[in-house]
Design a protein around this motif. Structure first.
Motif, PDB file in Angstrom:
ATOM      1  N   THR A 171      40.186  48.377  46.591  1.00 24.16           N
ATOM      2  CA  THR A 171      39.710  46.983  46.536  1.00 24.16           C
ATOM      3  C   THR A 171      39.037  46.578  47.850  1.00 24.16           C
ATOM      4  O   THR A 171      38.138  45.738  47.856  1.00 24.16           O
ATOM      5  N   GLN A 172      39.457  47.203  48.961  1.00 21.18           N
ATOM      6  CA  GLN A 172      38.765  46.928  50.228  1.00 21.18           C
ATOM      7  C   GLN A 172      37.320  47.423  50.137  1.00 21.18           C
ATOM      8  O   GLN A 172      36.381  46.719  50.513  1.00 21.18           O
ATOM      9  N   ALA A 173      37.140  48.639  49.623  1.00 17.01           N
ATOM     10  CA  ALA A 173      35.777  49.172  49.538  1.00 17.01           C
ATOM     11  C   ALA A 173      34.937  48.351  48.558  1.00 17.01           C
ATOM     12  O   ALA A 173      33.751  48.109  48.796  1.00 17.01           O
ATOM     13  N   THR A 191      48.770  41.333  55.994  1.00 15.81           N
ATOM     14  CA  THR A 191      48.630  39.885  55.819  1.00 15.81           C
ATOM     15  C   THR A 191      47.524  39.660  54.809  1.00 15.81           C
ATOM     16  O   THR A 191      47.760  39.126  53.724  1.00 15.81           O
ATOM     17  N   ARG A 192      46.323  40.116  55.188  1.00 18.97           N
ATOM     18  CA  ARG A 192      45.133  39.869  54.384  1.00 18.97           C
ATOM     19  C   ARG A 192      45.271  40.352  52.942  1.00 18.97           C
ATOM     20  O   ARG A 192      45.095  39.603  52.002  1.00 18.97           O
ATOM     21  N   THR A 193      45.575  41.633  52.794  1.00 23.16           N
ATOM     22  CA  THR A 193      45.507  42.224  51.461  1.00 23.16           C
ATOM     23  C   THR A 193      46.574  41.623  50.534  1.00 23.16           C
ATOM     24  O   THR A 193      46.281  41.281  49.388  1.00 23.16           O
ATOM     25  N   PRO A 216      37.289  45.643  58.332  1.00 15.96           N
ATOM     26  CA  PRO A 216      38.259  45.270  57.293  1.00 15.96           C
ATOM     27  C   PRO A 216      39.383  44.385  57.819  1.00 15.96           C
ATOM     28  O   PRO A 216      40.098  43.761  57.042  1.00 15.96           O
ATOM     29  N   GLY A 217      39.552  44.337  59.161  1.00 17.68           N
ATOM     30  CA  GLY A 217      40.682  43.621  59.738  1.00 17.68           C
ATOM     31  C   GLY A 217      41.959  44.426  59.541  1.00 17.68           C
ATOM     32  O   GLY A 217      42.004  45.245  58.632  1.00 17.68           O
ATOM     33  N   PRO A 218      42.958  44.269  60.328  1.00 16.39           N
ATOM     34  CA  PRO A 218      42.969  43.443  61.532  1.00 16.39           C
ATOM     35  C   PRO A 218      42.148  44.071  62.655  1.00 16.39           C
ATOM     36  O   PRO A 218      42.155  45.275  62.811  1.00 16.39           O
ATOM     37  N   MET A 219      41.442  43.208  63.413  1.00 17.20           N
ATOM     38  CA  MET A 219      40.575  43.711  64.490  1.00 17.20           C
ATOM     39  C   MET A 219      41.364  43.853  65.775  1.00 17.20           C
ATOM     40  O   MET A 219      42.212  43.020  66.073  1.00 17.20           O
TER      41      MET A 219
HETATM   42  C1  NCD Z   1      43.013  47.977  56.336  1.00 13.66           C
HETATM   43  C2  NCD Z   1      44.184  48.746  55.800  1.00 13.66           C
HETATM   44  O1  NCD Z   1      45.296  48.261  55.752  1.00 13.66           O
HETATM   45  O2  NCD Z   1      43.936  49.874  55.414  1.00 13.66           O
HETATM   46  N1  NCD Z   1      43.244  46.606  56.437  1.00 13.66           N
HETATM   47  C3  NCD Z   1      43.211  45.810  55.354  1.00 13.66           C
HETATM   48  O3  NCD Z   1      43.474  46.196  54.251  1.00 13.66           O
HETATM   49  N2  NCD Z   1      42.822  44.555  55.562  1.00 13.66           N
HETATM   50  C4  NCD Z   1      42.476  48.524  57.575  1.00 13.66           C
HETATM   51  C5  NCD Z   1      43.394  48.658  58.750  1.00 13.66           C
HETATM   52  O4  NCD Z   1      44.583  48.435  58.681  1.00 13.66           O
HETATM   53  O5  NCD Z   1      42.862  49.051  59.788  1.00 13.66           O
END
Ligand code: NCD
Length: 333
Positions: free
Chosen positions: A138-140, A57-59, A263-266
């Protein structure tokens, strides 16, 4: 300062100057999202394809919003809606997409190395949005931006990365980024999820949560990656959460000005308690906000450069910060 790479496949091997350049660029783009009209013409007429073979969802949303705020056209393709469901290989899908001349392909895939494979078969920039347990650059970058913003620096900080390190692309990308930027990294989790061999990557390893959090500046929690587990790594989720769930008690072991990232999802109650997730040390929503700015910067640097290069008849050439200035893109100066 240069960012001369044609793709963003991972943070491994990037220099501190390259990471700083991307973080500085992201910082300039943050202001666009605060405007009433959240759009700049930087990538008008460019097309960005989001190719997602895994749930997100987020990314995916973050990349789409980032591209749209730069005025690029966006196409979203998921595995179930693509010809992958009919047996087409990833390379064939990518070649066909490339034949329609997109300006960038953002790819998420369950297999490590999928973005690298694409990069060898298509001639537009490939951006890795997470590949298996490999990298999620991009998360990092958004994590680094959040830390830099809150702490004023990255060098010299001690960062605990806690939980399912073994299956985590977020942990790997952060490890590379944090070490390159001069932070110390501590992996914390059970030995089945934080194998002793990981110390060779340059992280300290601590198997006890309370000991692992002692005097850290930053705690980065990881989700238990059940979809990537094909064995028994702990006897039950209940036992895992008893030992490794981030509670207010555990947080008390860290420095007084600690910040908490996820980073979610929690999975509330599994790796993080709601008290901590919604508490005063949490910067989880800042991470989401910063994600858009980081992705705007990455798209702008990789795609905007191609435009500049093409106009000069030089192909995809490295360009200097002055030419690629996101500030200039944002203000139209
Ligand atoms: C991460 C992922 O997909 O690697 N989430 C994300 O990108 N928001 C972490 C995860 O899924 O635990």
């Amino acid at each position: 300062m240069l960012f001369a790479r044609p793709h963003l496949l991972g943070l491994e091997g990037l220099t501190a100057e390259e990471i700083d350049f991307l973080l500085d660029s992201a910082e300039s783009f943050k202001e666009v999202s605060e405007r009433e009209i959240k759009k700049v013409p930087a990538l008008r007429g460019r097309t960005v394809v989001n190719l997602f073979y895994e749930a997100s969802t987020r990314t995916r949303t973050s990349f789409e919003i980032a591209a749209k705020r730069l005025s690029a056209d966006t196409i979203n393709l998921s595995a179930s809606a693509s010809s992958a469901a009919k047996g087409e290989t990833l390379t064939d899908t990518a070649r066909n997409l490339a034949a329609m001349r997109p300006d960038a392909i953002v790819v998420r895939h369950p297999s490590s190395g999928a973005p690298d494979l694409l990069a060898r078969h298509v001639d537009c920039p490939i951006i890795n949005a997470g590949d298996g347990a490999h990298e999620h650059p991009t998360q990092a970058l958004l994590d680094l931006l959040t830390i830099r913003e809150r702490k004023g620096r990255i060098a010299g900080l001690t960062v605990a990365i806690v939980g399912d390190v073994l299956h985590s692309r977020v942990a790997r990308s952060n490890l590379f980024g944090l070490l390159t930027m001069g932070a110390k990294v501590r992996f914390v989790g059970p030995p089945t999820l934080v194998p002793p061999g990981f110390s060779e990557l340059g992280a300290e390893i601590v198997w006890d949560l309370h000991e692992g959090l002692k005097d850290v500046d930053v705690v980065m929690m990881l989700r238990i990656q059940r979809e990537r587990m094909n064995g028994r790594y702990f006897s039950s989720l209940d036992e895992y959460s008893r030992l490794y769930c981030l509670s207010a008690d555990a947080v008390a072991r860290a420095r007084k000005d600690v910040i908490i990232l996820h980073p979610g999802p929690m999975n509330r109650g599994v790796e993080i308690s709601s008290t901590v997730a919604d508490g005063p040390y949490s910067v989880i929503m800042d991470q989401v906000t910063n994600g858009v700015a980081v992705r705007m910067a990455v798209l702008y640097v990789l795609v905007g450069r191609r435009k500049a290069g093409a106009e000069q008849g030089e192909g995809a050439v490295p360009i200097a910060l002055a030419e690629a200035s996101p500030r200039r893109a944002a203000t139209g100066e």
